[in-house]
Design an enzyme around this catalytic site. Structure first.
Site, PDB file in Angstrom:
ATOM      1  N   ARG A 194      46.948 -32.154 -33.191  1.00 43.54           N
ATOM      2  CA  ARG A 194      46.296 -30.987 -33.008  1.00 43.54           C
ATOM      3  C   ARG A 194      46.865 -30.003 -33.679  1.00 43.54           C
ATOM      4  O   ARG A 194      48.303 -29.905 -33.574  1.00 43.54           O
ATOM      5  CB  ARG A 194      46.251 -30.589 -31.678  1.00 43.54           C
ATOM      6  CG  ARG A 194      45.846 -28.805 -31.348  1.00 43.54           C
ATOM      7  CD  ARG A 194      45.525 -28.503 -30.054  1.00 43.54           C
ATOM      8  NE  ARG A 194      46.799 -28.794 -28.929  1.00 43.54           N
ATOM      9  CZ  ARG A 194      46.546 -28.943 -27.829  1.00 43.54           C
ATOM     10  NH1 ARG A 194      45.567 -28.537 -27.293  1.00 43.54           N
ATOM     11  NH2 ARG A 194      47.676 -29.109 -26.993  1.00 43.54           N
TER      12      ARG A 194
ATOM     13  N   ARG B 129      51.816 -26.465 -31.249  1.00 42.88           N
ATOM     14  CA  ARG B 129      52.335 -25.822 -29.953  1.00 42.88           C
ATOM     15  C   ARG B 129      53.696 -26.633 -29.569  1.00 42.88           C
ATOM     16  O   ARG B 129      54.303 -28.004 -29.587  1.00 42.88           O
ATOM     17  CB  ARG B 129      51.394 -26.123 -28.690  1.00 42.88           C
ATOM     18  CG  ARG B 129      50.441 -24.992 -28.624  1.00 42.88           C
ATOM     19  CD  ARG B 129      49.333 -25.228 -27.845  1.00 42.88           C
ATOM     20  NE  ARG B 129      49.475 -25.943 -26.657  1.00 42.88           N
ATOM     21  CZ  ARG B 129      48.667 -26.113 -25.647  1.00 42.88           C
ATOM     22  NH1 ARG B 129      47.278 -25.883 -25.927  1.00 42.88           N
ATOM     23  NH2 ARG B 129      49.102 -26.534 -24.535  1.00 42.88           N
TER      24      ARG B 129
ATOM     25  N   ARG C 182      53.247 -33.240 -19.023  1.00 39.41           N
ATOM     26  CA  ARG C 182      52.184 -32.510 -18.528  1.00 39.41           C
ATOM     27  C   ARG C 182      51.339 -33.348 -17.933  1.00 39.41           C
ATOM     28  O   ARG C 182      50.653 -32.693 -16.988  1.00 39.41           O
ATOM     29  CB  ARG C 182      51.916 -31.741 -19.966  1.00 39.41           C
ATOM     30  CG  ARG C 182      52.211 -30.504 -20.035  1.00 39.41           C
ATOM     31  CD  ARG C 182      52.174 -30.211 -21.697  1.00 39.41           C
ATOM     32  NE  ARG C 182      50.719 -29.960 -22.184  1.00 39.41           N
ATOM     33  CZ  ARG C 182      50.332 -30.229 -23.386  1.00 39.41           C
ATOM     34  NH1 ARG C 182      51.141 -30.111 -24.292  1.00 39.41           N
ATOM     35  NH2 ARG C 182      49.031 -29.909 -23.667  1.00 39.41           N
TER      36      ARG C 182
ATOM     37  N   ARG D  32      44.456 -24.505 -11.625  1.00 37.26           N
ATOM     38  CA  ARG D  32      45.182 -25.496 -11.708  1.00 37.26           C
ATOM     39  C   ARG D  32      45.970 -26.323 -10.736  1.00 37.26           C
ATOM     40  O   ARG D  32      46.576 -27.084 -10.737  1.00 37.26           O
ATOM     41  CB  ARG D  32      46.279 -25.475 -12.935  1.00 37.26           C
ATOM     42  CG  ARG D  32      46.143 -26.248 -14.096  1.00 37.26           C
ATOM     43  CD  ARG D  32      47.060 -25.250 -15.136  1.00 37.26           C
ATOM     44  NE  ARG D  32      47.337 -26.210 -16.328  1.00 37.26           N
ATOM     45  CZ  ARG D  32      46.577 -25.917 -17.564  1.00 37.26           C
ATOM     46  NH1 ARG D  32      45.791 -25.472 -17.808  1.00 37.26           N
ATOM     47  NH2 ARG D  32      47.250 -26.829 -18.434  1.00 37.26           N
TER      48      ARG D  32
ATOM     49  N   LYS E 227      39.230 -28.970 -23.655  1.00 38.65           N
ATOM     50  CA  LYS E 227      38.794 -27.623 -23.039  1.00 38.65           C
ATOM     51  C   LYS E 227      38.734 -26.645 -23.800  1.00 38.65           C
ATOM     52  O   LYS E 227      37.684 -25.912 -23.530  1.00 38.65           O
ATOM     53  CB  LYS E 227      39.797 -27.317 -21.741  1.00 38.65           C
ATOM     54  CG  LYS E 227      39.996 -28.413 -20.815  1.00 38.65           C
ATOM     55  CD  LYS E 227      40.916 -28.117 -19.643  1.00 38.65           C
ATOM     56  CE  LYS E 227      42.464 -27.792 -20.086  1.00 38.65           C
ATOM     57  NZ  LYS E 227      43.148 -29.030 -20.705  1.00 38.65           N
TER      58      LYS E 227
HETATM   59  P1  AP5 Z   1      41.556 -29.129 -27.295  1.00 35.59           P
HETATM   60  O1  AP5 Z   1      40.435 -28.609 -27.129  1.00 35.59           O
HETATM   61  O2  AP5 Z   1      42.853 -28.255 -27.694  1.00 35.59           O
HETATM   62  O3  AP5 Z   1      42.065 -29.522 -25.625  1.00 35.59           O
HETATM   63  P2  AP5 Z   1      42.499 -29.108 -24.515  1.00 35.59           P
HETATM   64  O4  AP5 Z   1      41.825 -29.611 -23.225  1.00 35.59           O
HETATM   65  O5  AP5 Z   1      42.288 -27.422 -24.576  1.00 35.59           O
HETATM   66  O6  AP5 Z   1      44.182 -29.156 -24.517  1.00 35.59           O
HETATM   67  P3  AP5 Z   1      45.343 -28.280 -24.004  1.00 35.59           P
HETATM   68  O7  AP5 Z   1      46.514 -29.068 -24.468  1.00 35.59           O
HETATM   69  O8  AP5 Z   1      45.176 -27.175 -24.576  1.00 35.59           O
HETATM   70  O9  AP5 Z   1      45.279 -28.578 -22.308  1.00 35.59           O
HETATM   71  P4  AP5 Z   1      46.416 -28.008 -21.654  1.00 35.59           P
HETATM   72  O10 AP5 Z   1      46.005 -27.792 -20.155  1.00 35.59           O
HETATM   73  O11 AP5 Z   1      47.682 -29.284 -21.572  1.00 35.59           O
HETATM   74  O12 AP5 Z   1      47.301 -26.836 -22.144  1.00 35.59           O
HETATM   75  P5  AP5 Z   1      46.904 -25.234 -21.739  1.00 35.59           P
HETATM   76  O13 AP5 Z   1      47.043 -24.325 -23.019  1.00 35.59           O
HETATM   77  O14 AP5 Z   1      45.700 -24.859 -20.924  1.00 35.59           O
HETATM   78  O15 AP5 Z   1      41.783 -30.422 -28.028  1.00 35.59           O
HETATM   79  C1  AP5 Z   1      42.771 -31.067 -28.311  1.00 35.59           C
HETATM   80  C2  AP5 Z   1      42.986 -31.954 -29.640  1.00 35.59           C
HETATM   81  O16 AP5 Z   1      41.745 -32.988 -29.507  1.00 35.59           O
HETATM   82  C3  AP5 Z   1      42.335 -30.970 -30.578  1.00 35.59           C
HETATM   83  O17 AP5 Z   1      43.103 -31.396 -31.961  1.00 35.59           O
HETATM   84  C4  AP5 Z   1      41.003 -31.432 -30.911  1.00 35.59           C
HETATM   85  O18 AP5 Z   1      40.505 -31.091 -32.230  1.00 35.59           O
HETATM   86  C5  AP5 Z   1      40.824 -32.502 -30.329  1.00 35.59           C
HETATM   87  N1  AP5 Z   1      39.426 -33.123 -29.793  1.00 35.59           N
HETATM   88  C6  AP5 Z   1      38.785 -31.999 -28.853  1.00 35.59           C
HETATM   89  N2  AP5 Z   1      37.810 -32.434 -28.457  1.00 35.59           N
HETATM   90  C7  AP5 Z   1      37.624 -33.901 -29.225  1.00 35.59           C
HETATM   91  C8  AP5 Z   1      36.630 -35.133 -29.082  1.00 35.59           C
HETATM   92  N3  AP5 Z   1      35.604 -34.839 -28.358  1.00 35.59           N
HETATM   93  N4  AP5 Z   1      36.994 -36.000 -30.019  1.00 35.59           N
HETATM   94  C9  AP5 Z   1      38.125 -36.091 -30.785  1.00 35.59           C
HETATM   95  N5  AP5 Z   1      39.101 -35.117 -30.843  1.00 35.59           N
HETATM   96  C10 AP5 Z   1      38.813 -33.951 -30.005  1.00 35.59           C
HETATM   97  O19 AP5 Z   1      48.311 -24.902 -20.757  1.00 35.59           O
HETATM   98  C11 AP5 Z   1      49.442 -25.081 -21.419  1.00 35.59           C
HETATM   99  C12 AP5 Z   1      50.447 -24.622 -20.406  1.00 35.59           C
HETATM  100  O20 AP5 Z   1      50.627 -23.396 -19.841  1.00 35.59           O
HETATM  101  C13 AP5 Z   1      50.576 -25.613 -19.217  1.00 35.59           C
HETATM  102  O21 AP5 Z   1      51.202 -26.613 -19.396  1.00 35.59           O
HETATM  103  C14 AP5 Z   1      51.150 -24.687 -18.134  1.00 35.59           C
HETATM  104  O22 AP5 Z   1      52.651 -24.660 -18.433  1.00 35.59           O
HETATM  105  C15 AP5 Z   1      50.675 -23.270 -18.615  1.00 35.59           C
HETATM  106  N6  AP5 Z   1      49.504 -22.892 -17.878  1.00 35.59           N
HETATM  107  C16 AP5 Z   1      48.076 -22.989 -18.321  1.00 35.59           C
HETATM  108  N7  AP5 Z   1      47.459 -22.595 -17.387  1.00 35.59           N
HETATM  109  C17 AP5 Z   1      48.041 -22.399 -16.208  1.00 35.59           C
HETATM  110  C18 AP5 Z   1      47.734 -22.029 -14.987  1.00 35.59           C
HETATM  111  N8  AP5 Z   1      46.295 -21.710 -14.679  1.00 35.59           N
HETATM  112  N9  AP5 Z   1      48.655 -22.358 -13.881  1.00 35.59           N
HETATM  113  C19 AP5 Z   1      50.010 -22.386 -14.205  1.00 35.59           C
HETATM  114  N10 AP5 Z   1      50.338 -22.521 -15.667  1.00 35.59           N
HETATM  115  C20 AP5 Z   1      49.430 -22.692 -16.614  1.00 35.59           C
HETATM  116 MG    MG Z   2      43.382 -25.851 -24.591  1.00 35.49          MG
END
Ligand code: AP5
Ligand code: MG
Length: 207
Positions: free
Chosen positions: A120, A151, A162, A81, A8
Site C-alpha cells: 500500500r 504509513r 495491529r 473499534r 475499509k
Molecule cells: P485499505 O483500503 O487501505 O485497507 P484498510 O482496511 O483501510 O486498512 P487500514 O490499514 O487503513 O486499517 P487499520 O484499521 O489498520 O488502520 P486505520 O487507519 O483505520 O487497503 C489496504 C491495501 O489493500 C491497499 O493497498 C489497497 O489498494 C489494497 N486493497 C484494498 N482492497 C483490495 C482488494 N479487494 N483486493 C486487493 N487489494 C486490495 O487506523 C490506524 C491506527 O489509528 C490504528 O491502529 C489505531 O492506532 C488508530 N485508530 C484508528 N481508529 C481508531 C479508533 N476508532 N479508536 C482508537 N484508535 C484508532
Molecule cells: Mg484505512
C-alpha cells in the site's frame, strides 16, 4: 469494520462517491492531527505508530464534533473499534437523533493482511489509496500528482501487532452488533469491484 488492510478505506472512497456520503476514517482523523504538529498530535503519533489504539474518550470526543458538523449520511471507517466506542456511538446517535443504518464487516483472511499492507501507498495530498507492484512503483499520485508515502505503522512487525489488537479489542464489537439485525459480512478477498458490488447490494436492500 474489518481488520487492517481489509479494504475499509478503499471501499469507503467508492461509497462516498456513489451515495454522496461523508467518509470519516478515524485513522485519517488521527493522522491529520499528527500532521498539524500539535501537542495532541505528538501524543497520538506515539500511540498509533506503535499500532496501539488511542484512548476511547479521546477518540469519541474528536469524532463527535465532526459528526455534528454534517447532516449528510456518514460512513464510519475504523470506528467503533472497541465495545466502549460502540456504546458511545449509540449514545451519540441518540443525542443527535440519528440512526445506524448497517454495520458492514469486510472479512479478509489474515494470511492476506501483511502482503496487502506492504503493497500500500497513500497520497499525502488527496488521500488516494494505491496498491503498488514491485518494479512498477509510481513516483507520484496518479490522481493529483501528490507525494506518495508509506504509513509508519505499516511495517510487518507493527501490522502483526495491529492484528493482535484487532483480535482482543475490536472483534468483540462484532458480537455487539451481530444480533442487531443490521450486521452483515462481505468477503474481502475478492476484487475491489466485486467487494463494492456486494456492499452496494446490501445497502440497496436497507429500508
Ligand atoms: P485499505 O483500503 O487501505 O485497507 P484498510 O482496511 O483501510 O486498512 P487500514 O490499514 O487503513 O486499517 P487499520 O484499521 O489498520 O488502520 P486505520 O487507519 O483505520 O487497503 C489496504 C491495501 O489493500 C491497499 O493497498 C489497497 O489498494 C489494497 N486493497 C484494498 N482492497 C483490495 C482488494 N479487494 N483486493 C486487493 N487489494 C486490495 O487506523 C490506524 C491506527 O489509528 C490504528 O491502529 C489505531 O492506532 C488508530 N485508530 C484508528 N481508529 C481508531 C479508533 N476508532 N479508536 C482508537 N484508535 C484508532
Ligand atoms: Mg484505512
Amino acid at each position: 469494520m474489518g481488520c487492517p488492510g481489509a479494504g475499509k478505506g478503499t471501499q469507503s472512497a467508492k461509497l462516498q462517491e456513489e451515495f454522496h456520503l461523508k467518509h470519516i476514517s478515524t485513522g485519517d482523523v488521527l493522522r491529520a492531527e499528527i500532521a498539524s504538529g500539535s501537542e495532541l498530535g505528538k501524543e497520538i503519533a506515539g500511540i498509533i505508530n506503535k499500532g496501539n489504539l488511542v484512548p476511547d474518550e479521546l477518540m469519541i470526543s474528536m469524532l463527535e464534533n465532526i459528526v455534528k458538523s454534517t447532516t449528510k449520511g456518514i460512513i464510519f471507517d475504523g470506528f467503533p473499534r472497541t465495545v466502549a466506542q460502540a456504546e458511545a456511538l449509540d449514545a451519540m446517535m441518540q443525542r443527535l437523533q440519528r440512526d445506524i443504518t448497517e454495520v458492514i464487516m469486510i472479512d479478509l483472511p489474515e494470511s492476506e493482511v501483511v502482503s496487502r499492507i506492504a503493497s500500500r501507498r497513500q497520497c499525502r495530498k488527496c488521500g488516494e489509496i494505491l496498491h503498488v507492484t514491485p518494479g512498477t512503483e509510481a513516483k507520484a499520485c496518479p490522481v493529483c500528482g501528490g507525494e506518495l508515502y508509506t504509513r509508519p505503522d505499516d511495517t510487518e512487525e507493527r501490522v502483526k501487532h495491529r492484528l493482535e489488537v484487532y483480535h482482543t479489542d475490536t472483534l468483540p464489537v462484532k458480537n455487539y452488533y451481530q444480533n442487531s439485525g443490521k450486521y452483515v459480512e462481505i468477503k474481502g478477498d475478492q476484487t475491489p469491484e466485486k467487494v463494492f458490488e456486494d456492499i452496494v447490494s446490501v445497502l440497496k436492500k436497507v429500508k
